[in-house]
Design an enzyme around this catalytic site. Sequence first.
Site, mmCIF file in Angstrom:
data_model
loop_
_atom_site.group_PDB
_atom_site.id
_atom_site.type_symbol
_atom_site.label_atom_id
_atom_site.label_comp_id
_atom_site.label_asym_id
_atom_site.label_seq_id
_atom_site.Cartn_x
_atom_site.Cartn_y
_atom_site.Cartn_z
ATOM 1 C CE LYS A 270 -13.360 -5.342 1.586
ATOM 2 N NZ LYS A 270 -12.574 -4.712 2.441
ATOM 3 C CE LYS B 66 -4.797 -8.630 -1.595
ATOM 4 N NZ LYS B 66 -5.207 -8.005 -0.194
ATOM 5 C CE LYS C 192 -4.524 -1.785 1.740
ATOM 6 N NZ LYS C 192 -5.415 -1.719 2.858
#
Length: 324
Positions: free
Chosen positions: A197, A194, A112
Amino acid sequence: MKQRILSGIQPSGVLHIGNYLGALKQWVELQETYDALFCIVDLHAITVKQDPKELRAKIRELAKLYIACGIGPKKSTIFVQSHVPAHTELGWILNTITKISELERMTQFKDKAGKNRAHVNAGLLCYPTLMAADILLYQTDLVPVGEDQTQHLELTRTLAKRFNTQFGEVFRIPEGYFPKAGARIMALDDPTVKMSKSGAPANYLALLDDEKTIRKKVARAVTDSGSEIKAAHDKPAMTNLLTITHLLSGESIADIEHRYRGKGYRELKQDLADRVVDFLAPIQQRTRNISDNEIETLLQEGAKRAREIASQTLTDVQRVLGLG
Ligand code: TYM
């Protein structure tokens, strides 16, 4: 006394089939035998910029989705993290026994934060200590999560043990609970990463995607070279589509492979799209049927119970630290 489980999901982005198969599906099963608490981790969500109005709506929507997916409001406690101030207080306390290097090592932080660390907010770095607080406040035995939370859970265990050693036995040491299949559902548009969201819409199947969108996304899902329908290391796309089919149908992967012998990717995808549509339709219907008022009441009751449990642990923590 029943053993306790606790888990949570961030009310950011959209809830997808990976969140369901990796986490929620297990919650629904485990709530039958455990004292279950399910949190909507809004304070984690604000480590990334959120629109306040949208965040408020997402919190309610996620609570509705928990119930629509099968979390029983009478069986389990559903609550919003920020409604229980003990989370931030214990999170702060845990920061004081956590090394910066331990936080900088977290894969999720590295992903992130990227390379430009100077502009990353401190909340993103301290994200795992807040998560540890979520878990430890409730003397949790088991934490059902997807594979991407392994490292955070390991750190939670380390911090609990460290605290207990330094100040006295206050925390129960939690265990992770990962599903045998589905702990890491991969993105439809890139089966090497993966499902996420925050990914592009082609990456995920959202629980609230409409039928047309689902069919389009499944039809366009990336496939492997060759044409065999088989789960294998060199066939990440097929492995992913077969895993989703397996988890939604209960049929074993070997049986599914057998059934599609001599058939093409198109057939598998069409059947999978049908299955996803059939699976999501009642969830979407139930989500629409739950009123905002019902959710408000439920979240208030949930917060009340959560506060009662959390305050007991926090009092013990304050006592052994010489606070309060
Ligand atoms: P979050 O909101 O990113 O994801 C919610 C849950 O979904 C799982 N998950 C997946 N499982 C399989 N395949 C995927 N592609 C996939 N993507 C996500 C996650 O592992 C998770 O179980 N830090 C947590 C939230 C959290 C938490 C907690 C969890 C905060 N406090 C305390 C448990 C206990 C998170 O960001 O999950």
